[in-house]
Every structure is written in structure tokens, then in C-alpha cells.
Write an enzyme that holds these catalytic residues in place. Structure first.
Site, PDB file in Angstrom:
ATOM      1  N   PHE A 114     106.525  40.488  65.555  1.00  0.00           N
ATOM      2  CA  PHE A 114     107.594  40.286  66.898  1.00  0.00           C
ATOM      3  C   PHE A 114     108.112  38.788  66.554  1.00  0.00           C
ATOM      4  CE2 PHE A 114     108.231  39.227  71.234  1.00  0.00           C
ATOM      5  CZ  PHE A 114     109.577  40.090  71.177  1.00  0.00           C
ATOM      6  N   ALA A 147     111.861  31.961  72.832  1.00  0.00           N
ATOM      7  CA  ALA A 147     111.127  32.163  73.922  1.00  0.00           C
ATOM      8  C   ALA A 147     111.030  30.704  74.696  1.00  0.00           C
ATOM      9  CB  ALA A 147     109.729  32.490  73.553  1.00  0.00           C
ATOM     10  N   HIS A 159     104.575  34.688  58.912  1.00  0.00           N
ATOM     11  CA  HIS A 159     104.015  34.195  60.103  1.00  0.00           C
ATOM     12  C   HIS A 159     102.915  34.655  60.569  1.00  0.00           C
ATOM     13  CE1 HIS A 159     107.632  32.067  60.848  1.00  0.00           C
ATOM     14  NE2 HIS A 159     108.647  33.193  60.436  1.00  0.00           N
ATOM     15  N   PRO A 160     102.257  34.053  61.327  1.00  0.00           N
ATOM     16  CA  PRO A 160     100.789  34.484  61.662  1.00  0.00           C
ATOM     17  C   PRO A 160     100.434  35.570  62.635  1.00  0.00           C
ATOM     18  CG  PRO A 160     101.327  32.411  62.826  1.00  0.00           C
ATOM     19  CD  PRO A 160     102.383  32.682  62.075  1.00  0.00           C
ATOM     20  N   ILE A 168     110.713  35.972  68.474  1.00  0.00           N
ATOM     21  CA  ILE A 168     111.741  35.940  69.757  1.00  0.00           C
ATOM     22  C   ILE A 168     111.783  34.671  69.864  1.00  0.00           C
ATOM     23  CG2 ILE A 168     109.538  36.035  71.298  1.00  0.00           C
ATOM     24  CD1 ILE A 168     111.708  37.356  73.258  1.00  0.00           C
TER      25      ILE A 168
END
Length: 342
Positions: A124, A128, A59-60, A126
Site C-alpha cells: 500500500f 500522507a 518498498h519495505p 499513499i
């Protein structure tokens, strides 16, 4: 109609090489629901800790639209395809959160994401949907206080939600898509509500996910567990596990009283090298509602520990009989905790 995809296609949905290989081996799929069901089984039961970390690393970072690298055995052409697809999806997924953020909030998010990565070792993630930048930042700060083992499990659950959305896009991109997949086209609209902050702040609220998936057939038992030795920071292998259900004239055991029923054996197993239990219950679509108890022979695993055994009691309601119940044990010689996973 069947839908056939290759390893490169699944690598665009999840950065784990093992996940992509196993999904390609299971292809073709009868429907999107079928693919999601298999994907959950592969992700939670086959992909190991290293595979989870590999997917997280794909993931970036904040402000980027593609990951810096991905470990894959695909050809150079396949890697270019993966980067192009992932770049396109990530750009759309980041749009809402970045558009609503101020310069100061983005700076604070960047700083907290750096703290998070330094503590946990991964970006991180999440769920959202519909959250403001301030809400996302507050959740990042809250989860920063978690123990690494707990946060690792949460991140794996978020990764699965990302994968589900990208599988929906993968299926909807095929020509002459079947009507069973058409109703999941809302996933494409959902990308405008998807946010990626830090590593991959993603969307698909529980309500949205429920609309996408209408209880696909199970690929694992409805009740599962695993044990993590927090004192060693590693899975706990070789722990005997026992699953029981309450049966009797009383519908449930009464605190501080005896009689009126007893615990009935449902299944037993021993945790493997990843700390996961084997099959404790038959793979059924509907689990019987009731009070269940999972017991762990912790005294044999830690002979000098405080607990000769640990029992976790929980209830499955009538309305929850099609849900999955993952009840892990986080163990040390003098303490233990649990939570409901997925």
C-alpha cells in the site's frame, strides 16, 4: 553545472531496473528540475507493468527499514550501497507515522495492509503528509474497495512522488550543488513528515510538490490516454484514438443543442501493446484552454459490445494550461469508466 549519476544512484530512488538504466543513460542533468522531468517521462511512458511492480516490491513492509530483495544487475557493491541508502531514507520516512501510532492502530494497519496486498498483489502506497494514523487507515480502507486496475494506476502515481523526493535528496547530497537545486533542500526537511505504512506510506503533499517543482519542461504531450480492458484484466491494444477540441462562436458545446461551433481535429493514434496511445498533441509547455474530446473506436475492438464508440469530454481551464491531463478509459463489453490520472 551538470550533475552526473550512475545506475546505482537511481536504483536508490526507484526500484525499477529499467527506470534506473534509462535515467543513467540520460545523465548528466542540468538541474534537479531537468531530472524530474525526464524521470516522469521514463516512469509513465517507458517503464512497463512489470517495471512498476518491481518498483513497488522494493518498498519495505510495515516495521521494516529496507526491502527484502531488489532485482538489479548492479554489482554486489552497488547492491550494498542501494540497501544502505534505502534503509536510511525509509527509516526517516517512517518515523512520524510510527511515532504517532498506538499498538492497536499499528496492529489494525498491519492487518489491513495484509488484506490489501492479498487483493492487489503489492504493498500500500499513499501520500500522507500531515495525516494521522487514523486518517491513513481510513484511506487504506477506502482504496481497498477500488478495482485492481484503478488502484494500480494510483499506486504508480504515488511511486513517482516517492521518486521525486528521493531525487531531491540525491541532488542535495552532492557537494557544490548549484543554486537551482538549493531551493529544493526543503525536501530533506520533508522526510520528517514522510510516513510509510504497510509498503510505503509516503509524503509530499500536492502543495509541497508544487514548491519542489516549478513546471519543468514537458517530455510528453499535455494530453495522453491509455485503455485497459477490465473484462480481460489487461491493456487494450489496437484501439483507434481521436483527439478533438471545440471551436466556434460558442465557447463550449451546449448540452442538448447543436450549432455555434464544431469539433476540430487535433491528433489521432492507435494504442500499443501496453494500451497507451501514441502522441495526440504536440509537446508544448502551455496547452490551449478549452473543451476537448477523446474518442475511442471501441466497436472495432469489441465487435459484439454495447458501445460502437466512446467519447470522453473534458475542460482545460486557463489556470490549468501548464498541467498534464491523462484521461484513461477502463472498458468492458457493457460498461466503461474514466478518471483523471497523471
Amino acid at each position: 553545472m551538470e550533475f552526473s549519476f550512475d545506475e546505482k544512484d537511481f536504483a536508490s530512488c526507484c526500484g525499477s531496473t529499467k527506470f534506473a538504466k534509462e535515467m543513467a543513460s540520460a545523465s548528466p542533468f542540468r538541474s534537479f528540475q531537468d531530472a524530474v522531468s525526464v524521470a516522469k517521462g521514463v516512469w509513465f511512458n517507458s517503464v512497463d507493468v512489470n517495471g512498476w511492480l518491481q518498483a513497488f516490491s522494493a518498498h519495505p513492509q510495515i516495521g521494516q527499514t529496507h526491502a527484502p530483495s531488489v532485482a538489479s544487475e548492479a554489482s554486489a557493491q552497488g547492491i550494498r550501497k542501494w540497501i544502505l541508502c534505502n534503509k536510511m531514507w525509509s527509516k526517516g520516512e517512517q518515523s512520524t507515522a510510527l511515532a504517532t501510532a498506538t499498538g492497536s492502530s499499528l496492529q489494525e494497519l498491519s492487518e489491513w495492509n495484509a488484506r490489501y496486498r492479498e487483493k492487489f498483489g503489492f504493498v500500500f502506497l499513499i501520500c500522507a503528509a500531515g495525516r494521522s494514523t487514523d486518517e491513513i487507515l481510513a484511506e487504506l480502507k477506502r482504496r481497498y474497495t477500488n478495482r485492481p486496475i484503478v488502484e494500480f494506476e494510483i499506486a504508480a502515481q504515488e511511486q513517482m512522488k516517492i521518486t521525486e523526493l528521493r531525487l531531491a535528496k540525491l541532488f542535495s547530497s552532492r557537494e557544490n550543488i548549484s543554486s537551482s537545486v538549493d531551493k529544493y533542500s526543503a525536501a530533506k526537511k520533508a522526510e520528517d513528515r514522510i510516513s510509510i505504512i504497510g509498503g510505503h506510506v509516503t509524503a509530499a503533499s500536492e502543495i509541497s510538490t508544487a514548491k519542489l517543482i516549478h513546471h519543468p519542461a514537458r517530455t510528453r504531450p499535455p494530453i495522453t490516454t491509455h485503455v485497459l480492458d477490465v473484462s480481460q484484466g489487461s491493456p487494450a491494444a489496437g484501439i483507434e484514438v481521436l483527439l478533438e477540441v471545440w471551436r466556434g462562436t460558442q465557447s463550449r458545446p451546449t448540452f442538448g443543442a447543436s450549432g455555434g461551433g464544431s469539433w476540430v481535429f487535433q491528433g489521432s493514434s492507435t494504442t500499443d501493446l501496453d494500451g497507451r496511445s501514441g502522441q495526440l498533441l504536440s509537446i508544448v509547455d502551455d496547452v490551449n484552454p478549452g473543451i476537448y474530446r477523446i474518442s475511442f473506436n471501441t466497436g472495432k475492438y469489441i465487435p459484439n459490445g454495447f458501445f460502437p464508440y466512446v467519447s470522453l469530454v473534458f475542460e482545460i481551464k486557463e489556470s490549468q494550461k501548464r498541467e498534464h491531463f491523462h484521461v484513461p478509459l477502463l472498458l468492458s463489453p457493457f460498461s466503461f469508466s474514466t478518471y483523471r490520472g497523471s
